[in-house]
Design a protein around this motif. Sequence first.
Motif, short mmCIF file in Angstrom:
data_model
loop_
_atom_site.label_atom_id
_atom_site.label_comp_id
_atom_site.label_asym_id
_atom_site.label_seq_id
_atom_site.Cartn_x
_atom_site.Cartn_y
_atom_site.Cartn_z
N ILE A 295 48.15 12.32 60.39
CA ILE A 295 46.73 12.05 60.72
C ILE A 295 46.14 13.49 60.71
O ILE A 295 46.50 14.43 61.56
CB ILE A 295 46.31 11.23 62.08
N TYR A 296 44.99 13.51 60.07
CA TYR A 296 44.25 14.88 59.85
C TYR A 296 43.38 15.04 61.05
O TYR A 296 42.62 14.05 61.37
CB TYR A 296 43.59 14.93 58.65
N VAL A 297 43.56 16.00 61.89
CA VAL A 297 42.72 16.65 62.91
C VAL A 297 41.84 17.79 62.12
O VAL A 297 42.66 18.77 62.03
CB VAL A 297 43.41 16.83 63.98
N PRO A 298 40.46 17.56 62.20
CA PRO A 298 40.10 18.90 61.55
C PRO A 298 39.87 20.05 62.54
O PRO A 298 40.20 20.00 63.79
CB PRO A 298 38.40 18.44 61.79
N GLU A 299 39.93 21.39 61.89
CA GLU A 299 39.83 22.53 62.47
C GLU A 299 38.97 22.43 63.84
O GLU A 299 37.71 22.17 63.75
CB GLU A 299 39.55 23.52 61.55
N GLY A 300 39.33 22.84 64.94
CA GLY A 300 38.27 22.90 66.08
C GLY A 300 38.37 21.93 66.91
O GLY A 300 37.91 21.69 68.02
N VAL A 301 38.88 20.77 66.49
CA VAL A 301 39.17 19.59 67.20
C VAL A 301 40.22 19.54 68.00
O VAL A 301 41.41 19.81 67.58
CB VAL A 301 39.23 18.17 66.19
N THR A 302 40.33 19.44 69.49
CA THR A 302 41.48 19.77 70.06
C THR A 302 42.09 18.48 70.68
O THR A 302 43.12 18.67 71.02
CB THR A 302 40.89 20.61 71.49
N THR A 303 41.80 17.37 70.46
CA THR A 303 42.04 16.06 70.84
C THR A 303 42.62 15.33 69.54
O THR A 303 41.98 15.32 68.68
CB THR A 303 41.37 15.37 71.65
N ARG A 304 43.87 14.72 69.90
CA ARG A 304 44.43 13.87 68.73
C ARG A 304 43.89 12.48 68.98
O ARG A 304 43.59 12.26 70.16
CB ARG A 304 46.01 14.04 68.50
N PRO A 305 43.84 11.81 67.74
CA PRO A 305 43.43 10.25 68.16
C PRO A 305 44.61 9.67 68.90
O PRO A 305 45.85 10.19 69.01
CB PRO A 305 43.35 9.63 66.88
N PRO A 306 44.49 8.58 69.54
CA PRO A 306 45.58 7.99 70.30
C PRO A 306 46.56 7.47 69.46
O PRO A 306 46.38 6.92 68.38
CB PRO A 306 44.88 6.79 71.19
N ARG A 307 47.94 7.59 69.68
CA ARG A 307 49.07 6.79 68.96
C ARG A 307 48.93 5.61 68.66
O ARG A 307 49.27 5.27 67.39
CB ARG A 307 50.55 7.31 69.82
N SER A 308 48.05 4.79 69.47
CA SER A 308 47.89 3.42 69.03
C SER A 308 47.42 3.02 67.96
O SER A 308 47.15 2.02 67.34
CB SER A 308 47.24 2.74 70.37
N ILE A 309 46.79 4.10 67.32
CA ILE A 309 45.63 3.98 66.03
C ILE A 309 46.74 3.54 64.95
O ILE A 309 46.33 2.76 63.97
CB ILE A 309 44.99 5.23 65.85
#
Length: 168
Positions: free
Chosen positions: A28-42
Motif C-alpha cells: 500500500i502506497y503511503v505518500p511522502e510526508g504521510v506518517t500514518t499507514r492505513p489500518p491493516r483491516s483495509i
Amino acid sequence: MHEDAAAVIRPLREDEAHLLEDFLYEAIYVPEGVTTRPPRSIIDDDPKCRAHFEGFGTLPDDRALVAETGGRVVGACWVRTTDCYGHIDDATPAFAVSLYREFRGQGIGTRMLRRMLEELREAGYARASLGVAKGNPALHLYKRLGFRIVGDGSDDTEWLMVCELRPS
C-alpha cells in the motif's frame, strides 16, 4: 543503495501463501510526508485487495515468486487473473509486488518482476497488467520494464498499466 546479490528469487511454496496478505499490506502506497499507514483491516475490507491473496493457489493462473535472504522471505511478486487491482480481463495476469521497507531500492523487486515477466512470456500470456498509485515512485520502474499507462485504474488516484509480452 547496493544491488542485493544475496537475495534468492524462488517460487512461493504452498505453505507460504499466507505471506501474500502481509506483502499486500506492505504494498500500500503511503505518500511522502504521510506518517500514518492505513489500518491493516483495509486489505480485508476491500474486495479488490482480498482478491490478490484470498485462496491463492486455487486458480489456474496463480503464480508467485519470493525473495529470500538469510532464510527469511523479504519480498513477493505474484499474479492472478481475478478481479483485483490492476485487473483488465480474465486472460491477463495482474501483478502485485512488494518488499519489506528495509529491502527496497536494492534491485530485488526488479529481479522478481523481470523473472515473473519472463515466466509469463514462456507460458504464452499476451500481456500482463498492474495498478499503481499515481504518486508511487515505482511507476518509473514499471515503465523501465515495459509497462505503459493505459488509463485510470480503479479510480482517479491509480494508473492502470499494461506490459505486452509478445513481440509486436
